[in-house]
Design an enzyme around this catalytic site. Sequence first.
Site, PDB file in Angstrom:
ATOM      1  N   ASP A  30       3.439 -28.604  -2.325  1.00 17.69           N
ATOM      2  CA  ASP A  30       2.996 -28.633  -3.714  1.00 17.69           C
ATOM      3  C   ASP A  30       1.475 -28.777  -3.736  1.00 17.69           C
ATOM      4  O   ASP A  30       0.878 -29.313  -2.796  1.00 17.69           O
ATOM      5  CB  ASP A  30       3.657 -29.829  -4.427  1.00 17.69           C
ATOM      6  CG  ASP A  30       3.513 -29.754  -5.935  1.00 17.69           C
ATOM      7  OD1 ASP A  30       3.378 -28.645  -6.472  1.00 17.69           O
ATOM      8  OD2 ASP A  30       3.536 -30.824  -6.577  1.00 17.69           O
ATOM      9  N   GLY A  31       0.867 -28.298  -4.807  1.00 23.70           N
ATOM     10  CA  GLY A  31      -0.571 -28.451  -4.977  1.00 23.70           C
ATOM     11  C   GLY A  31      -1.386 -27.226  -4.610  1.00 23.70           C
ATOM     12  O   GLY A  31      -2.618 -27.296  -4.590  1.00 23.70           O
ATOM     13  N   ASN A  32      -0.744 -26.095  -4.340  1.00 25.82           N
ATOM     14  CA  ASN A  32      -1.482 -24.887  -3.965  1.00 25.82           C
ATOM     15  C   ASN A  32      -2.411 -24.415  -5.083  1.00 25.82           C
ATOM     16  O   ASN A  32      -3.562 -24.021  -4.830  1.00 25.82           O
ATOM     17  CB  ASN A  32      -0.515 -23.760  -3.605  1.00 25.82           C
ATOM     18  CG  ASN A  32       0.299 -24.055  -2.364  1.00 25.82           C
ATOM     19  OD1 ASN A  32      -0.077 -24.893  -1.547  1.00 25.82           O
ATOM     20  ND2 ASN A  32       1.423 -23.383  -2.206  1.00 25.82           N
ATOM     21  N   ARG A  35      -3.654 -26.246  -7.574  1.00 27.12           N
ATOM     22  CA  ARG A  35      -4.754 -27.207  -7.743  1.00 27.12           C
ATOM     23  C   ARG A  35      -5.799 -27.037  -6.654  1.00 27.12           C
ATOM     24  O   ARG A  35      -7.000 -27.147  -6.900  1.00 27.12           O
ATOM     25  CB  ARG A  35      -4.200 -28.639  -7.716  1.00 27.12           C
ATOM     26  CG  ARG A  35      -3.756 -29.150  -9.066  1.00 27.12           C
ATOM     27  CD  ARG A  35      -3.166 -30.524  -8.951  1.00 27.12           C
ATOM     28  NE  ARG A  35      -1.791 -30.482  -8.471  1.00 27.12           N
ATOM     29  CZ  ARG A  35      -1.132 -31.535  -8.007  1.00 27.12           C
ATOM     30  NH1 ARG A  35      -1.732 -32.703  -7.932  1.00 27.12           N
ATOM     31  NH2 ARG A  35       0.120 -31.426  -7.610  1.00 27.12           N
ATOM     32  N   SER A  66      11.402 -21.424  -6.868  1.00 23.01           N
ATOM     33  CA  SER A  66      12.594 -21.894  -7.578  1.00 23.01           C
ATOM     34  C   SER A  66      13.041 -20.853  -8.601  1.00 23.01           C
ATOM     35  O   SER A  66      12.298 -19.944  -8.978  1.00 23.01           O
ATOM     36  CB  SER A  66      12.298 -23.217  -8.281  1.00 23.01           C
ATOM     37  OG  SER A  66      11.429 -23.002  -9.388  1.00 23.01           O
ATOM     38  N   ASP A  85      13.422 -21.593 -11.648  1.00 19.52           N
ATOM     39  CA  ASP A  85      12.540 -21.843 -12.795  1.00 19.52           C
ATOM     40  C   ASP A  85      11.227 -21.080 -12.655  1.00 19.52           C
ATOM     41  O   ASP A  85      10.697 -20.555 -13.649  1.00 19.52           O
ATOM     42  CB  ASP A  85      12.249 -23.340 -12.922  1.00 19.52           C
ATOM     43  CG  ASP A  85      13.454 -24.133 -13.395  1.00 19.52           C
ATOM     44  OD1 ASP A  85      14.362 -23.525 -13.992  1.00 19.52           O
ATOM     45  OD2 ASP A  85      13.490 -25.357 -13.153  1.00 19.52           O
ATOM     46  N   ASN A  86      10.684 -21.007 -11.430  1.00 26.65           N
ATOM     47  CA  ASN A  86       9.438 -20.266 -11.211  1.00 26.65           C
ATOM     48  C   ASN A  86       9.578 -18.803 -11.617  1.00 26.65           C
ATOM     49  O   ASN A  86       8.626 -18.178 -12.107  1.00 26.65           O
ATOM     50  CB  ASN A  86       9.023 -20.304  -9.745  1.00 26.65           C
ATOM     51  CG  ASN A  86       8.593 -21.682  -9.268  1.00 26.65           C
ATOM     52  OD1 ASN A  86       8.702 -22.002  -8.098  1.00 26.65           O
ATOM     53  ND2 ASN A  86       8.100 -22.515 -10.182  1.00 26.65           N
ATOM     54  N   ARG A 134       6.599 -18.723 -14.431  1.00 28.17           N
ATOM     55  CA  ARG A 134       5.271 -18.456 -13.894  1.00 28.17           C
ATOM     56  C   ARG A 134       4.643 -17.231 -14.577  1.00 28.17           C
ATOM     57  O   ARG A 134       5.335 -16.298 -14.965  1.00 28.17           O
ATOM     58  CB  ARG A 134       5.335 -18.211 -12.387  1.00 28.17           C
ATOM     59  CG  ARG A 134       5.548 -19.470 -11.560  1.00 28.17           C
ATOM     60  CD  ARG A 134       4.281 -20.305 -11.473  1.00 28.17           C
ATOM     61  NE  ARG A 134       4.515 -21.588 -10.825  1.00 28.17           N
ATOM     62  CZ  ARG A 134       4.328 -21.821  -9.527  1.00 28.17           C
ATOM     63  NH1 ARG A 134       3.951 -20.851  -8.726  1.00 28.17           N
ATOM     64  NH2 ARG A 134       4.540 -23.019  -9.043  1.00 28.17           N
ATOM     65  N   SER A 146      12.588 -31.893  -8.132  1.00 20.65           N
ATOM     66  CA  SER A 146      12.419 -30.557  -8.700  1.00 20.65           C
ATOM     67  C   SER A 146      13.570 -29.619  -8.363  1.00 20.65           C
ATOM     68  O   SER A 146      13.369 -28.459  -8.009  1.00 20.65           O
ATOM     69  CB  SER A 146      11.082 -29.947  -8.243  1.00 20.65           C
ATOM     70  OG  SER A 146       9.997 -30.723  -8.679  1.00 20.65           O
TER      71      SER A 146
END
Length: 261
Positions: free
Chosen positions: A39-41, A43, A85, A87-88, A92, A218
């Site tokens: 996670d955090g790519n 950011r 996911s 959801d992505n 997205r 998640s």
Amino acid sequence: MARASSNEGRGPLYRLYINRLRRRLDPETVPRHVAMMIDGNRRWARQLGFDSASHGHRAGAAKMREFLRWCDDVGIGVVSLYLLSNDNLVKRDSRELSDLIEIIAELADELSHERDWRVKHVGRSAALPAELARVLADAEERTRDHPGLHVNLAVGYGGRGEIVDAVRSIIAKHDREGGSLEELAASLTPEQIGEHLYTGGQPDPDLVIRTSGEQRLSDFLLWQSAHSEFYFVEALGPDLREVDFLRAIRDFASRDRRFGS
């Protein structure tokens, strides 16, 4: 639940510390299955001034190749990577999603040529673009008989959806065999559901790692992680270092696992 930060440098002292951590690992206490939520790519890309999140996703994919080598080197048998996911797929931005799909396809193909690793897609192929589904299927077929590190690529994945698919599979199998609903209800067990998950036949994850300081699942491996240990790393995905990984393994080895008590 532990949190780790990432501040040290990468000079000779860092390498000495890495080597000491490795030497002190007991093979008997290394987890059999590690699940990674990178996670955090986005950011990371934003903080470095990039105009597109794709720079962060590419850096994150490169880090996952590194991460898998670290896992292989310490004797971990199974690694599950949460890459995309369900959801992505619907939430997205379309340009970012297109870039991410291309990056995941490249990663899957590269991993299928790495060492003697076995690649497996976990997720709903029907929900993916046809080309990505094809690349994942090719990577899985190419490595089907490989004896090395087993790499699960969670793409088009959702934990709730996986449980639904498992139950549907059980019902369909029971129907083909001519059983009644009453018989199915009486015979259904957690072990039976586990056998029909995407990861059926694999050990459940002993350790779940998530980067960027976030502390949530998640919708990742909801059933399988019922007794997992969790380790949260402050570093953004592309900044994860081997020392962070080894500290996670060391922390896992020190825990008294109670399995529900």
